[in-house]
Design a protein around this motif. Structure first.
Motif, PDB file in Angstrom:
ATOM      1  N   SER A   1      -9.083   7.434  -7.884  1.00  0.00           N
ATOM      2  CA  SER A   1      -8.975   8.549  -6.945  1.00  0.00           C
ATOM      3  C   SER A   1      -7.918   9.544  -7.408  1.00  0.00           C
ATOM      4  O   SER A   1      -6.778   9.171  -7.678  1.00  0.00           O
ATOM      5  N   ALA A   2      -8.280  10.807  -7.458  1.00  0.00           N
ATOM      6  CA  ALA A   2      -7.317  11.842  -7.838  1.00  0.00           C
ATOM      7  C   ALA A   2      -6.186  11.944  -6.817  1.00  0.00           C
ATOM      8  O   ALA A   2      -5.033  12.184  -7.178  1.00  0.00           O
ATOM      9  N   TYR A   3      -6.518  11.732  -5.542  1.00  0.00           N
ATOM     10  CA  TYR A   3      -5.485  11.803  -4.499  1.00  0.00           C
ATOM     11  C   TYR A   3      -4.464  10.680  -4.657  1.00  0.00           C
ATOM     12  O   TYR A   3      -3.257  10.904  -4.546  1.00  0.00           O
ATOM     13  N   LEU A   4      -4.939   9.478  -4.919  1.00  0.00           N
ATOM     14  CA  LEU A   4      -4.022   8.354  -5.095  1.00  0.00           C
ATOM     15  C   LEU A   4      -3.242   8.488  -6.398  1.00  0.00           C
ATOM     16  O   LEU A   4      -2.032   8.201  -6.440  1.00  0.00           O
ATOM     17  N   LYS A   5      -3.890   8.918  -7.454  1.00  0.00           N
ATOM     18  CA  LYS A   5      -3.201   9.065  -8.734  1.00  0.00           C
ATOM     19  C   LYS A   5      -2.064  10.076  -8.649  1.00  0.00           C
ATOM     20  O   LYS A   5      -1.056   9.950  -9.336  1.00  0.00           O
ATOM     21  N   ARG A   6      -2.247  11.068  -7.799  1.00  0.00           N
ATOM     22  CA  ARG A   6      -1.201  12.085  -7.644  1.00  0.00           C
ATOM     23  C   ARG A   6       0.098  11.481  -7.117  1.00  0.00           C
ATOM     24  O   ARG A   6       1.185  12.010  -7.349  1.00  0.00           O
ATOM     25  N   ALA A   7      -0.031  10.360  -6.421  1.00  0.00           N
ATOM     26  CA  ALA A   7       1.154   9.689  -5.854  1.00  0.00           C
ATOM     27  C   ALA A   7       1.624   8.517  -6.705  1.00  0.00           C
ATOM     28  O   ALA A   7       2.499   7.763  -6.290  1.00  0.00           O
ATOM     29  N   ALA A   8       1.062   8.365  -7.894  1.00  0.00           N
ATOM     30  CA  ALA A   8       1.330   7.176  -8.705  1.00  0.00           C
ATOM     31  C   ALA A   8       2.770   7.071  -9.184  1.00  0.00           C
ATOM     32  O   ALA A   8       3.226   5.980  -9.524  1.00  0.00           O
ATOM     33  N   ARG A   9       3.495   8.175  -9.216  1.00  0.00           N
ATOM     34  CA  ARG A   9       4.898   8.128  -9.652  1.00  0.00           C
ATOM     35  C   ARG A   9       5.878   8.464  -8.522  1.00  0.00           C
ATOM     36  O   ARG A   9       7.042   8.755  -8.781  1.00  0.00           O
ATOM     37  N   GLN A  10       5.385   8.460  -7.309  1.00  0.00           N
ATOM     38  CA  GLN A  10       6.297   8.637  -6.180  1.00  0.00           C
ATOM     39  C   GLN A  10       7.169   7.389  -6.029  1.00  0.00           C
ATOM     40  O   GLN A  10       6.739   6.278  -6.376  1.00  0.00           O
ATOM     41  N   PRO A  11       8.357   7.532  -5.468  1.00  0.00           N
ATOM     42  CA  PRO A  11       9.227   6.367  -5.285  1.00  0.00           C
ATOM     43  C   PRO A  11       8.791   5.433  -4.156  1.00  0.00           C
ATOM     44  O   PRO A  11       9.339   4.342  -4.012  1.00  0.00           O
ATOM     45  N   VAL A  12       7.819   5.832  -3.354  1.00  0.00           N
ATOM     46  CA  VAL A  12       7.284   4.954  -2.307  1.00  0.00           C
ATOM     47  C   VAL A  12       6.494   3.820  -2.971  1.00  0.00           C
ATOM     48  O   VAL A  12       5.740   4.048  -3.911  1.00  0.00           O
ATOM     49  N   ASP A  13       6.676   2.608  -2.468  1.00  0.00           N
ATOM     50  CA  ASP A  13       5.989   1.429  -3.019  1.00  0.00           C
ATOM     51  C   ASP A  13       4.588   1.341  -2.410  1.00  0.00           C
ATOM     52  O   ASP A  13       4.294   0.461  -1.619  1.00  0.00           O
TER      53      ASP A  13
ATOM     54  N   ASP B   1       3.661  15.266   0.749  1.00  0.00           N
ATOM     55  CA  ASP B   1       4.058  14.508  -0.442  1.00  0.00           C
ATOM     56  C   ASP B   1       5.346  15.068  -1.016  1.00  0.00           C
ATOM     57  O   ASP B   1       6.288  14.326  -1.316  1.00  0.00           O
ATOM     58  N   ARG B   2       5.380  16.390  -1.199  1.00  0.00           N
ATOM     59  CA  ARG B   2       6.541  17.019  -1.828  1.00  0.00           C
ATOM     60  C   ARG B   2       7.780  16.954  -0.943  1.00  0.00           C
ATOM     61  O   ARG B   2       8.887  16.716  -1.426  1.00  0.00           O
ATOM     62  N   GLU B   3       7.603  17.161   0.359  1.00  0.00           N
ATOM     63  CA  GLU B   3       8.745  17.200   1.270  1.00  0.00           C
ATOM     64  C   GLU B   3       9.316  15.816   1.588  1.00  0.00           C
ATOM     65  O   GLU B   3      10.526  15.671   1.791  1.00  0.00           O
ATOM     66  N   SER B   4       8.438  14.819   1.669  1.00  0.00           N
ATOM     67  CA  SER B   4       8.863  13.519   2.197  1.00  0.00           C
ATOM     68  C   SER B   4       8.681  12.357   1.229  1.00  0.00           C
ATOM     69  O   SER B   4       9.629  11.645   0.920  1.00  0.00           O
ATOM     70  N   TYR B   5       7.476  12.158   0.726  1.00  0.00           N
ATOM     71  CA  TYR B   5       7.212  10.965  -0.080  1.00  0.00           C
ATOM     72  C   TYR B   5       7.848  11.016  -1.463  1.00  0.00           C
ATOM     73  O   TYR B   5       7.994   9.980  -2.114  1.00  0.00           O
ATOM     74  N   ASN B   6       8.235  12.206  -1.912  1.00  0.00           N
ATOM     75  CA  ASN B   6       8.939  12.312  -3.196  1.00  0.00           C
ATOM     76  C   ASN B   6      10.452  12.167  -3.051  1.00  0.00           C
ATOM     77  O   ASN B   6      11.157  12.182  -4.059  1.00  0.00           O
ATOM     78  N   ARG B   7      10.937  12.035  -1.835  1.00  0.00           N
ATOM     79  CA  ARG B   7      12.389  11.913  -1.607  1.00  0.00           C
ATOM     80  C   ARG B   7      12.833  10.460  -1.808  1.00  0.00           C
ATOM     81  O   ARG B   7      12.386   9.565  -1.080  1.00  0.00           O
ATOM     82  N   PRO B   8      13.703  10.194  -2.769  1.00  0.00           N
ATOM     83  CA  PRO B   8      14.154   8.812  -3.006  1.00  0.00           C
ATOM     84  C   PRO B   8      14.812   8.166  -1.791  1.00  0.00           C
ATOM     85  O   PRO B   8      14.607   6.973  -1.534  1.00  0.00           O
ATOM     86  N   ASP B   9      15.591   8.933  -1.011  1.00  0.00           N
ATOM     87  CA  ASP B   9      16.269   8.348   0.143  1.00  0.00           C
ATOM     88  C   ASP B   9      15.267   7.921   1.214  1.00  0.00           C
ATOM     89  O   ASP B   9      15.364   6.819   1.773  1.00  0.00           O
ATOM     90  N   LEU B  10      14.283   8.770   1.472  1.00  0.00           N
ATOM     91  CA  LEU B  10      13.288   8.433   2.482  1.00  0.00           C
ATOM     92  C   LEU B  10      12.368   7.316   1.988  1.00  0.00           C
ATOM     93  O   LEU B  10      11.977   6.434   2.754  1.00  0.00           O
TER      94      LEU B  10
END
Length: 202
Positions: free
Chosen positions: A50-62, A97-106
């Motif tokens: 999925s392109a949508y899931l792959k876009r989040a593949a390097r986010q800090p969220v597990d 994604d950019r505002e929240s899921y890419n934030r290491p603290d969150l």
């Protein structure tokens, strides 16, 4: 990279080409090195089709993809599931994604208190329809991204659509929504289990 650049800068044989070559070399080497350093290690979504899931593949969220592994993990840890349903064409999904899921603290807070599951709306339309129906039954805001909080047993009990980084009008900040969902799960568990919307697709 430093060794290569130092060699070029100090080599007596390359005096005539430094002015043109060094800026180009630095730009090329930086572009090769920077992405992995900035984006971090790939998570469980890296192998998705999925392109949508792959876009989040390097986010800090597990992140987990939708499936039994995520639900088993939620049961083992006794944590609610944070469910993100979105699409690659959804601008609000990209913004969240950019505002929240890419934030290491969150992301650290999410990883410590939830099992995070990301779903592609286009790849699983039946699940998307069920989640939208659940949001409507519980009188929760709907639309993409659909942000839901679900018990390990599959009861959706809280959620909304796009949550901004900072509170705007009647929309709470995403961090506050996370804390409210966690508090509700921990302090009102019996009510959540009784009144939540049971998801059939799991």
């Amino acid at each position: 990279m430093k060794v290569v650049v130092e060699t070029i800068l100090h080599s007596p044989h390359l005096i005539g080409v430094r002015r043109n070559v060094v800026p180009l070399l630095l730009l090329t080497l930086t572009s090769l090195v920077a992405p992995s350093a900035a984006q971090g290690s790939p998570n469980r979504l890296a192998g998705s089709g999925s392109a949508y899931l792959k876009r989040a593949a390097r986010q800090p969220v597990d992140w987990y993809p939708w499936g039994p592994e995520a639900w088993e993990r939620a049961k083992q840890l006794d944590r609610p599931v944070l469910l993100d349903l979105g699409a690659v064409w959804c601008g609000w999904c990209d913004l969240m994604d950019r505002e929240s899921y890419n934030r290491p603290d969150l992301a650290s807070f999410i990883n410590a208190n939830f099992v995070a599951v990301k779903v592609d709306y286009d790849a699983q339309p039946q699940l998307g329809a069920e989640l939208e129906r659940a949001q409507a039954v519980l009188n929760l805001p709907s639309g993409l991204p659909l942000t839901g909080f679900v018990t390990p047993g599959g009861k959706l009990y809280f959620g909304g659509s796009y949550f901004p980084r900072q509170a705007k009008g009647d929309k709470p900040a995403f961090e506050d929504a996370l804390k409210q969902a966690l508090r509700t799960y921990r302090e009102h568990r019996s009510q959540v289990e009784r009144d939540g919307f049971e998801l059939k697709e799991r």
